[in-house]
Design an enzyme around this catalytic site. Structure first.
Site, PDB file in Angstrom:
ATOM      1  N   GLN A 100      72.232 118.725 -14.836  1.00 59.74           N
ATOM      2  CA  GLN A 100      71.688 118.007 -13.683  1.00 59.74           C
ATOM      3  C   GLN A 100      72.643 116.884 -13.251  1.00 59.74           C
ATOM      4  O   GLN A 100      73.016 116.043 -14.051  1.00 59.74           O
ATOM      5  CB  GLN A 100      70.297 117.437 -14.045  1.00 59.74           C
ATOM      6  CG  GLN A 100      69.570 116.816 -12.876  1.00 59.74           C
ATOM      7  CD  GLN A 100      69.265 117.806 -11.749  1.00 59.74           C
ATOM      8  OE1 GLN A 100      68.738 118.890 -11.981  1.00 59.74           O
ATOM      9  NE2 GLN A 100      69.620 117.454 -10.526  1.00 59.74           N
ATOM     10  N   ASP A 135      74.171 127.633 -11.020  1.00 58.31           N
ATOM     11  CA  ASP A 135      74.231 126.717  -9.870  1.00 58.31           C
ATOM     12  C   ASP A 135      75.336 127.140  -8.894  1.00 58.31           C
ATOM     13  O   ASP A 135      75.385 126.672  -7.761  1.00 58.31           O
ATOM     14  CB  ASP A 135      74.543 125.288 -10.351  1.00 58.31           C
ATOM     15  CG  ASP A 135      73.306 124.398 -10.319  1.00 58.31           C
ATOM     16  OD1 ASP A 135      72.343 124.755  -9.611  1.00 58.31           O
ATOM     17  OD2 ASP A 135      73.315 123.349 -10.987  1.00 58.31           O
ATOM     18  N   LYS A 158      62.286 122.540 -12.185  1.00 52.81           N
ATOM     19  CA  LYS A 158      63.001 123.766 -12.561  1.00 52.81           C
ATOM     20  C   LYS A 158      62.333 124.412 -13.775  1.00 52.81           C
ATOM     21  O   LYS A 158      62.227 125.641 -13.862  1.00 52.81           O
ATOM     22  CB  LYS A 158      64.476 123.439 -12.855  1.00 52.81           C
ATOM     23  CG  LYS A 158      65.250 123.167 -11.579  1.00 52.81           C
ATOM     24  CD  LYS A 158      66.546 122.422 -11.775  1.00 52.81           C
ATOM     25  CE  LYS A 158      67.111 121.996 -10.416  1.00 52.81           C
ATOM     26  NZ  LYS A 158      68.298 121.174 -10.471  1.00 52.81           N
TER      27      LYS A 158
END
Ligand code: NAP
Length: 279
Positions: free
Chosen positions: A92, A115, A48
């Site tokens: 994460q 997200d 990322k």
């Protein structure tokens, strides 16, 4: 049969995001929070960061020890919510077992939830209002569009009902006017459903789950899974060599859905930055 090139479509999406970002007054910034030392999570986080770099976006990494308390993590999220340099926050997953993922997801400001996992964004997506959408199904919808595959009126079957893939995928296909069925581990005779699918999306995580007898001639097959086979090679749920000749379009693993997921995070980050400037 056409192999859908997720890498190429993803590169196009990232290049477009980078170009759009040049019109902004500030550099989009992503905060990535990693708790503990899960090797797979570390790999995802560095990917990322690499994508951010490629798009000209800033990334800020917060590496916390596996012993971090819920309170410490919540404090960091509050700090990132208020940070002017940060447009998007990504924690994460999975988190170490003593931490509540739900509480963490709910603490992220919805306007920085790139997200698309905050209940506010999930709800808005479901009702068809503008929202940050989970990157994997969003990437699949972009890829379908890119290949000119119209979902409207099609029989769509989604295998898997997770909050990050299966459920939002079904919701997006429904919004695109597909007729959608979701199958899961309690579905008896799953192949009776898959054989009827014009568009089959599989997100289960089982090597060779999908065999040619389960797929309709000319179907579109989207393989989300990332498994390791007996030789340790990355593969999806679909027995690719046997199934591909029956399909009209198919995504490979690797090189299909994975790169699109990464690209959609950059698209969501750009959008978060644009929205912040327009407010
Ligand atoms: P998950 O949370 O483990 O969900 C798996 C789903 O599959 C569950 O809904 C489960 O049903 C269902 N299932 C299990 N066995 C089944 C069977 N025999 N028949 C039908 N359904 C079955 O997984 P996930 O997070 O959604 O991820 C799914 C796969 O996609 C994994 O391989 C993951 O690595 C991959 N993935 C890839 C990307 C990408 O960018 N390419 C992104 C995310 C995930 P129940 O609900 O009944 O248990």
């Amino acid at each position: 049969m056409i192999v859908m090139d997720g890498k190429a479509v993803a590169a196009k999406c990232k290049a477009a995001a980078a170009e759009e970002a040049k019109k902004l007054k500030h550099q989009p910034g992503l905060a990535v929070v990693l708790v503990g030392d899960n090797p797979a999570s570390r790999t995802y986080v560095s990917a990322k960061e690499k994508d951010c770099h490629e798009c000209g976006f800033a990334s800020f990494e917060y590496k916390l020890s596996a012993e971090t308390t819920q309170e410490e993590l919540m404090r960091l999220i509050a700090q990132l919510n208020a940070d002017e340099k940060v447009d998007g926050i990504l924690v994460q997953m999975p988190l170490p077992a003593h931490l509540s993922e739900k509480e963490v997801l709910c603490a992220i400001a919805p306007e920085k939830d790139v997200d698309g996992f905050h209940p506010m964004n999930v709800g808005r997506m479901t009702t068809g209002d503008p929202a940050f959408e989970p990157c994997t199904p969003a990437g699949i919808m972009v890829m379908l569009k890119e290949y000119g595959i119209d979902v409207s009126g099609k029989r769509c079957v989604v295998l898997g009902r997770s909050n990050i893939v299966g459920k939002p995928m079904a919701s997006m296909l429904l919004r695109a006017n597909g007729t959608v069925t979701i199958c899961h581990s309690r579905t008896p005779d799953m192949s009776a459903f898959t054989r009827e699918a014009d568009i089959l999306v599989t997100a289960v995580g089982k090597v060779d789950l999908i065999t040619p007898d389960m797929v309709k001639e000319g179907a579109v097959v989207i393989d989300v899974a990332m498994n390791r086979n007996a030789e340790g090679k990355l593969c999806g749920d679909v027995n690719y060599a046997a199934v591909a000749p029956k399909t009209s379009y198919i995504t490979p693993v690797p090189g299909g859905v994975g790169p699109m997921t990464r690209a959609m995070l950059m698209v969501n980050l750009l959008r978060a930055a644009q929205q912040r400037e327009s407010n």
